[in-house]
Every structure is written in C-alpha cells, then in structure tokens.
Write an enzyme that holds these catalytic residues in place. Structure first.
Site, mmCIF file in Angstrom:
data_model
loop_
_atom_site.group_PDB
_atom_site.id
_atom_site.type_symbol
_atom_site.label_atom_id
_atom_site.label_comp_id
_atom_site.label_asym_id
_atom_site.label_seq_id
_atom_site.Cartn_x
_atom_site.Cartn_y
_atom_site.Cartn_z
ATOM 1 N N SER A 196 4.541 9.733 -6.640
ATOM 2 C CA SER A 196 5.861 9.894 -6.459
ATOM 3 C C SER A 196 6.712 10.790 -7.481
ATOM 4 O O SER A 196 5.934 10.905 -8.474
ATOM 5 C CB SER A 196 6.378 8.425 -6.674
HETATM 6 N N1 SAH Z 1 3.199 4.376 -6.781
HETATM 7 C C1 SAH Z 1 2.184 5.583 -6.357
HETATM 8 C C2 SAH Z 1 2.590 5.951 -5.160
HETATM 9 C C3 SAH Z 1 1.523 6.498 -4.357
HETATM 10 S S1 SAH Z 1 1.816 6.889 -2.459
HETATM 11 C C4 SAH Z 1 2.550 6.435 -7.741
HETATM 12 O O1 SAH Z 1 2.935 6.230 -8.476
HETATM 13 O O2 SAH Z 1 2.602 7.730 -7.363
HETATM 14 C C5 SAH Z 1 1.808 5.202 -1.696
HETATM 15 C C6 SAH Z 1 0.569 4.708 -1.726
HETATM 16 O O3 SAH Z 1 0.695 3.440 -0.754
HETATM 17 C C7 SAH Z 1 -0.306 5.174 -1.124
HETATM 18 O O4 SAH Z 1 -1.868 5.260 -2.079
HETATM 19 C C8 SAH Z 1 -0.943 4.582 0.092
HETATM 20 O O5 SAH Z 1 -2.331 4.672 0.452
HETATM 21 C C9 SAH Z 1 -0.424 3.199 -0.185
HETATM 22 N N2 SAH Z 1 -0.209 2.113 0.806
HETATM 23 C C10 SAH Z 1 0.319 2.451 2.053
HETATM 24 N N3 SAH Z 1 0.216 1.042 2.730
HETATM 25 C C11 SAH Z 1 -0.190 0.204 1.975
HETATM 26 C C12 SAH Z 1 -0.443 -1.155 2.052
HETATM 27 N N4 SAH Z 1 -0.116 -1.751 3.239
HETATM 28 N N5 SAH Z 1 -0.839 -1.814 1.065
HETATM 29 C C13 SAH Z 1 -1.191 -1.207 -0.205
HETATM 30 N N6 SAH Z 1 -1.027 0.061 -0.224
HETATM 31 C C14 SAH Z 1 -0.646 0.896 0.570
#
Ligand code: SAH
Length: 209
Positions: free
Chosen positions: A57
């Site tokens: 993010s």
């Molecule tokens: N919090 C992270 C953002 C990563 S992007 C940061 O600090 O950068 C969002 C993430 O959500 C991805 O890695 C994706 O694999 C995950 N994701 C999507 N659907 C999901 C679900 N149902 N349960 C858990 N993770 C999920």
C-alpha cells in the site's frame, strides 16, 4: 524520496497528524518490505509491486487508515491482507501493548511477512494463512478490523467479529472503491471516507479467484 521527506509530505497534506501514527511510520523501515529492485522507491508515496500480482500500500493510505481507526495502545486488531507486512508493522508499533492478527491468502507472502517482522523485532503480530474475508472467529472479538483489499460488500461476519465500541475500515467496490468506516456502538453506523484503489479481496465473502 527519503523517509523524513515522506513523513513531512504526509503531515503537510493532512494525512498524518497524531504523534502515535507519526512515530510508528518513522520507526518502520519500508525498504525491507519491498523487493530489492524497488528499494530506491521505498519512500515514494505510491504502491509498489511485491509479486503475485499484489502491491504494498502507498504510505498515505497507511497513514489515512491508521488515523481513521483511532488505534489505542492496547487495541486487538484484525488485518485482512498482510502482503509483505508493512501496514501491519505500522499498526503493531501503534498498539504496543495490543496485538495484530493478520490474514494473508498467499502463503509465500505470509512467510515473507513473518521474516520481515522478525528482522525488525516486531513480536505482537500473528500471521495466519487463509481467507480473511470470513474473519478469524477463533480470535474474535476485535477492537479494530481493517482490510487492505477491496470487498464487493461489507462481509457480515466481520461485523459480527467486531467488539462493541469497535471500528472497522474496509474498501468496498472493485479496484476503484470507497473506503468505508464502520462503527459498532448501539448498532452500526457507516461513513464513506472517499475514493481509493485496492487489489481485490479474493474469497468466500470476496471476489472469485
Ligand atoms: N497490507 C499490505 C497490503 C497488501 S495488498 C501492505 O501493507 O502493503 C493486499 C493483500 O490482500 C494481498 O497480498 C492479497 O493477497 C491479500 N488478500 C486478498 N484477498 C484476501 C483474503 N480473502 N484473505 C487474506 N488476504 C487476502
């Protein structure tokens, strides 16, 4: 950009205001959460590729969400979408005496996140591999819940797992979505904090994979 310039930019633009969140963002080295090839961009205020079609993010989104959640020193928090763990690390620094449970569906990313927390000595985070769209009933209720992936609608099971007086932040819509703040206090209130962009939540209460 370097870290201090980024922090100043976030403060000047009104994304960052409370001491707790500013200190946490100062303390967490974003460069360890991005791939080698992206390290020179670690303090740019943009999302960056982390592999598997996912992104870390943007710092301003981590700031906006951390401020809006009004995290307390002892909050018990659920994050859906660990990625490589940057946002969870910032949250963990704010809830020093609390705990962060974070769910990631891609096992390799969850493993990477665990290593990253270890590298910087963060001990109050538990990473669970699974579908976070249904929450983590075994650890509920949570004082705060936030998703870093966009759901088609607010999953009812997440609301159930929120404690009375709790707050939840979740992007709702497709890749272009609205950031919805939910408060559970004598019922449920919802507030739209505005437009945002997130990768989709894939799962039972999310989108098809
Ligand atoms: N919090 C992270 C953002 C990563 S992007 C940061 O600090 O950068 C969002 C993430 O959500 C991805 O890695 C994706 O694999 C995950 N994701 C999507 N659907 C999901 C679900 N149902 N349960 C858990 N993770 C999920």
């Amino acid at each position: 950009m370097e870290k201090e310039l980024l922090i100043r930019h976030l403060i000047q633009n009104g994304y960052l205001s409370s001491k707790e969140v500013i200190d946490a963002m100062r303390e967490v080295p974003r460069e360890i959460f991005v791939p080698e090839s992206m390290k020179k961009h670690a303090y740019d205020d943009t999302p960056l590729e982390i592999g598997y079609g996912q992104t870390i993010s943007a710092p301003h989104m981590v700031a906006i969400m951390s401020e809006a959640l009004n995290l307390k020193r002892n909050s018990k928090v659920l994050e859906i979408g660990t990625g490589t763990g940057y946002h969870a690390a910032v949250t963990a620094k704010i809830v020093k005496d609390g705990h962060v449970y974070t769910v990631e569906r891609i096992e390799k990313l969850a493993e990477e996140a665990r290593k990253n927390f270890e590298k910087i000595g963060i001990e109050n985070v538990t990473v669970v591999v699974g579908d976070g769209s249904v929450g983590l009933p075994e650890y509920s209720p949570f004082d705060r819940i936030y998703a870093t992936c966009a759901a088609p609608a607010v999953p009812p099971r997440l609301i159930e797992q929120l404690s009375e007086g709790g707050k939840m932040l979740i992007p709702v819509g497709g890749r272009i979505c609205d950031l919805i703040l939910i408060e559970k206090r004598n019922g449920i209130t919802e507030k739209n904090l505005g437009g945002c962009a997130f990768v989709p939540m894939i799962g039972e209460e999310g989108f098809d994979g």
